[in-house]
Design a protein around this motif. Structure first.
Motif, PDB file in Angstrom:
ATOM      1  N   GLY A 117       0.784  -1.224   0.000  1.00 19.32           N
ATOM      2  CA  GLY A 117       0.000   0.000   0.000  1.00 19.32           C
ATOM      3  C   GLY A 117       0.816   1.273   0.000  1.00 19.32           C
ATOM      4  O   GLY A 117       0.461   2.253  -0.659  1.00 19.32           O
ATOM      5  N   VAL A 118       1.933   1.283   0.753  1.00 27.25           N
ATOM      6  CA  VAL A 118       2.735   2.493   0.860  1.00 27.25           C
ATOM      7  C   VAL A 118       3.384   2.874  -0.473  1.00 27.25           C
ATOM      8  O   VAL A 118       3.829   4.004  -0.651  1.00 27.25           O
ATOM      9  N   PHE A 119       3.400   1.954  -1.436  1.00 29.37           N
ATOM     10  CA  PHE A 119       3.959   2.259  -2.756  1.00 29.37           C
ATOM     11  C   PHE A 119       2.884   2.732  -3.738  1.00 29.37           C
ATOM     12  O   PHE A 119       3.200   3.102  -4.857  1.00 29.37           O
ATOM     13  N   ARG A 120       1.613   2.688  -3.307  1.00 28.04           N
ATOM     14  CA  ARG A 120       0.535   3.093  -4.208  1.00 28.04           C
ATOM     15  C   ARG A 120      -0.315   4.238  -3.652  1.00 28.04           C
ATOM     16  O   ARG A 120      -0.639   5.178  -4.371  1.00 28.04           O
ATOM     17  N   THR A 121      -0.662   4.188  -2.370  1.00 29.66           N
ATOM     18  CA  THR A 121      -1.597   5.180  -1.832  1.00 29.66           C
ATOM     19  C   THR A 121      -1.046   6.597  -1.717  1.00 29.66           C
ATOM     20  O   THR A 121      -1.849   7.548  -1.716  1.00 29.66           O
ATOM     21  N   PRO A 122       0.280   6.830  -1.574  1.00 31.59           N
ATOM     22  CA  PRO A 122       0.735   8.224  -1.478  1.00 31.59           C
ATOM     23  C   PRO A 122       0.267   9.112  -2.623  1.00 31.59           C
ATOM     24  O   PRO A 122      -0.027  10.296  -2.406  1.00 31.59           O
ATOM     25  N   SER A 123       0.188   8.583  -3.823  1.00 35.95           N
ATOM     26  CA  SER A 123      -0.288   9.403  -4.945  1.00 35.95           C
ATOM     27  C   SER A 123      -1.759   9.766  -4.766  1.00 35.95           C
ATOM     28  O   SER A 123      -2.183  10.878  -5.107  1.00 35.95           O
ATOM     29  N   LEU A 124      -2.556   8.838  -4.222  1.00 29.49           N
ATOM     30  CA  LEU A 124      -3.976   9.112  -3.985  1.00 29.49           C
ATOM     31  C   LEU A 124      -4.149  10.118  -2.862  1.00 29.49           C
ATOM     32  O   LEU A 124      -5.029  10.982  -2.913  1.00 29.49           O
TER      33      LEU A 124
ATOM     34  N   VAL B 102       9.345   8.434   4.395  1.00 29.05           N
ATOM     35  CA  VAL B 102       9.340   8.046   2.988  1.00 29.05           C
ATOM     36  C   VAL B 102       8.427   8.960   2.183  1.00 29.05           C
ATOM     37  O   VAL B 102       8.724   9.298   1.029  1.00 29.05           O
ATOM     38  N   ASN B 103       7.336   9.435   2.780  1.00 29.44           N
ATOM     39  CA  ASN B 103       6.436  10.332   2.050  1.00 29.44           C
ATOM     40  C   ASN B 103       7.028  11.728   1.916  1.00 29.44           C
ATOM     41  O   ASN B 103       6.806  12.402   0.900  1.00 29.44           O
ATOM     42  N   LEU B 104       7.776  12.164   2.909  1.00 34.07           N
ATOM     43  CA  LEU B 104       8.488  13.436   2.761  1.00 34.07           C
ATOM     44  C   LEU B 104       9.561  13.323   1.682  1.00 34.07           C
ATOM     45  O   LEU B 104       9.828  14.283   0.947  1.00 34.07           O
ATOM     46  N   ALA B 105      10.158  12.133   1.574  1.00 33.36           N
ATOM     47  CA  ALA B 105      11.145  11.916   0.513  1.00 33.36           C
ATOM     48  C   ALA B 105      10.484  11.974  -0.861  1.00 33.36           C
ATOM     49  O   ALA B 105      11.015  12.578  -1.805  1.00 33.36           O
TER      50      ALA B 105
ATOM     51  N   GLY C 205       7.293  16.466  -5.640  1.00 32.73           N
ATOM     52  CA  GLY C 205       6.337  17.531  -5.380  1.00 32.73           C
ATOM     53  C   GLY C 205       4.937  16.957  -5.230  1.00 32.73           C
ATOM     54  O   GLY C 205       4.660  15.823  -5.638  1.00 32.73           O
ATOM     55  N   LEU C 206       4.034  17.724  -4.652  1.00 34.17           N
ATOM     56  CA  LEU C 206       2.674  17.234  -4.414  1.00 34.17           C
ATOM     57  C   LEU C 206       1.950  16.939  -5.723  1.00 34.17           C
ATOM     58  O   LEU C 206       1.322  15.896  -5.881  1.00 34.17           O
ATOM     59  N   GLY C 207       2.059  17.876  -6.683  1.00 37.10           N
ATOM     60  CA  GLY C 207       1.419  17.651  -7.978  1.00 37.10           C
ATOM     61  C   GLY C 207       2.039  16.494  -8.724  1.00 37.10           C
ATOM     62  O   GLY C 207       1.347  15.703  -9.363  1.00 37.10           O
ATOM     63  N   GLY C 208       3.369  16.354  -8.652  1.00 31.89           N
ATOM     64  CA  GLY C 208       4.040  15.244  -9.313  1.00 31.89           C
ATOM     65  C   GLY C 208       3.637  13.915  -8.725  1.00 31.89           C
ATOM     66  O   GLY C 208       3.463  12.923  -9.448  1.00 31.89           O
ATOM     67  N   MET C 209       3.470  13.849  -7.402  1.00 33.54           N
ATOM     68  CA  MET C 209       3.013  12.626  -6.766  1.00 33.54           C
ATOM     69  C   MET C 209       1.590  12.283  -7.210  1.00 33.54           C
ATOM     70  O   MET C 209       1.282  11.130  -7.500  1.00 33.54           O
ATOM     71  N   ALA C 210       0.737  13.298  -7.238  1.00 28.84           N
ATOM     72  CA  ALA C 210      -0.654  13.066  -7.623  1.00 28.84           C
ATOM     73  C   ALA C 210      -0.768  12.541  -9.048  1.00 28.84           C
ATOM     74  O   ALA C 210      -1.676  11.763  -9.369  1.00 28.84           O
ATOM     75  N   ALA C 211       0.159  12.947  -9.901  1.00 24.15           N
ATOM     76  CA  ALA C 211       0.104  12.524 -11.309  1.00 24.15           C
ATOM     77  C   ALA C 211       0.784  11.183 -11.553  1.00 24.15           C
ATOM     78  O   ALA C 211       0.734  10.661 -12.671  1.00 24.15           O
TER      79      ALA C 211
END
Length: 461
Positions: free
Chosen positions: A41-48, A255-258, A264-270
């Protein structure tokens, strides 16, 4: 028969060796808790989470809040586990508070889909990522998934020490992998460009953010299934749960701060694979191979922990259901619920085969368990109130602090997430209702023991 009010000098629960014995140390229980929480999950949910966060502060705060809310729930479970430390976990608490029929329905849901479906899904994650490294053809992921179900079942059937020992090493590798990702993203990748820092167009939806975050923290409650096998378990289970979740929260935040630093927030979301994208920026193609190994190990660690805890439900159900008595046989020589492990492995293997034929349908079948999961968590929270009132004389080596506020927060959170998961899954939630209906129908035709299992009777006095 022994009448135990607290842990005996050597922590034994059964003097005759007929049931679970305290042979596991705190490090094994911590490894099970951390291993089952930190899955894929930690490799998929951060973008969501990023896609639904208003800004970076909300994004980071959500992971801290998820850890704190999980610890609130863990404190509630710790009281129940210290008072009723059998191998049945949630099943035992629900049965004791609401009756044998409710307990059976929940145990049926765990055995038929929740645990076995989780094992199969994690096996597929392992197979998918291992196939990226070792190509043996188009059926490779399915073959790897089937092989790992068989291997983990055999490993844990061989003995409790073997399964728990393997879990300890897998957990260390898993944590090391997360630390590697964190270091690589911070040290080898420059800060994300300004254009990627802003939030995604979807905007902020705090409720949905917490659904995804708490989904990533899910699984800690499984640790209570080994309380009877943990040395000094009645006194130590609270510390194990809190320490494990504190470490998981710290790892998730780092890891999420990394990821935030690198993408960036937008880059993660995309991104559909934030860890892979961050590692590719840090290490190129070698990063892609490294992330495949890390995800494979994480899935393997979570799958092994799920095998360990899931079989304990089958054992407890067999002890309380004469028609399923063969499930309740404990292998004293190996210290394992041998028959329950074999039954669980067979169902998980069947789901792997079916999943290999229709992967999309299989994924949907697993997703519908979320409402069932949060309904059970809410039920356990209510059970704490019920059992405090009904059985005030039961020895409770650990009592949840700030009662009744703490369990009330846990119940409210679980109820909210039950509603959110139904709203998010939509029609798929009906499948979970159908699953519970089948279990309810079966409970009408199967004779259930109202007196409890031997381990439950020991601590009822």
């Amino acid at each position: 028969m022994l009448r135990v009010r607290s842990d005996p000098p050597h922590g034994d629960i059964f003097a005759d060796g007929a049931g679970p014995r305290p042979i596991l140390g705190a490090r094994h229980a911590v490894a099970i808790c951390i291993g089952i929480v930190i899955g894929a999950g930690v490799f998929r949910t951060p973008s969501l989470v990023a896609a639904n966060s208003a800004d970076a502060f909300v994004f980071a705060a959500a992971w801290i809040a998820g850890g704190l809310l999980s610890i609130v729930g863990a404190l509630c479970y710790a009281e129940l586990a210290s008072a009723y430390p059998g191998v049945g976990g949630d099943y035992s608490y629900l049965k004791r508070a609401f009756g044998a029929r409710v307990g059976f329905i929940y145990a049926w849901a765990r055995l038929s889909v929740i645990q076995t479906g989780s094992i199969a899904l994690l096996a597929f994650v392992f197979g998918d990522y291992l196939a990226e490294i070792v190509d043996i053809g188009p059926r490779g992921p399915v073959l790897f998934a089937a092989a790992i179900v068989i291997l983990l079942t055999a490993l844990n059937r061989a003995g409790a020490r073997q399964g728990a020992g393997a879990q300890l090493w897998l957990m260390l590798l898993e944590v090391g992998g997360l630390l590697l990702i964190t270091a690589a993203a911070f040290l080898l990748v420059p800060p994300a460009p300004a254009s990627a820092v802003a939030a995604a167009p979807e905007g902020s939806a705090l409720g949905l953010v917490m659904v995804f975050v708490l989904l990533t923290f899910g699984g800690w409650s499984e640790t209570v299934y080994v309380t009877a096998e943990l040395r000094g378990g009645r006194r130590r289970i609270a510390g194990v749960l809190v320490a494990s979740l504190a470490l998981v929260t710290l790892l998730y935040l780092l890891v999420n701060l990394a990821f935030l630093h690198a993408l960036g927030l937008g880059g993660m979301a995309a991104s559909d694979a934030v860890a892979a994208d961050a590692m590719r920026l840090a290490m190129g193609d070698a990063g892609a191979v490294a992330i495949s190994l890390i995800v494979a190990v994480a899935a393997l660690s979570s799958a092994n922990a799920t095998v360990i805890t899931g079989a304990r439900t089958g054992h407890a159900l067999g002890e309380n259901t004469p028609a399923l008595g063969w499930l309740g046989r404990w292998d004293g020589a190996r210290g394992t619920p041998g028959n329950a492990l074999l039954a669980q492995g067979a169902v998980a293997l069947l789901l792997v085969v079916l999943g290999g034929l229709s992967r999309d349908g299989f994924a949907a079948a697993v997703e519908f368990t979320a409402p069932v999961f949060w309904l059970a968590m809410f039920g356990v929270g209510v059970a704490l109130f019920v059992l405090r009132r009904r059985e005030p004389g039961v020895d409770r080596p650990f009592r949840v602090p700030l009662y009744p506020l703490t369990p009330a927060i846990f119940c409210a959170t679980s109820l909210y997430l039950l509603w959110s998961s139904i709203a998010y899954t939509g029609v798929s939630a009906l499948a979970g209702v159908a699953l519970l209906a089948v279990g309810a129908a079966l409970s009408l035709f199967i004779r259930l023991s109202p007196n409890g299992s031997p381990s439950e009777k020991e601590f009822a006095r």
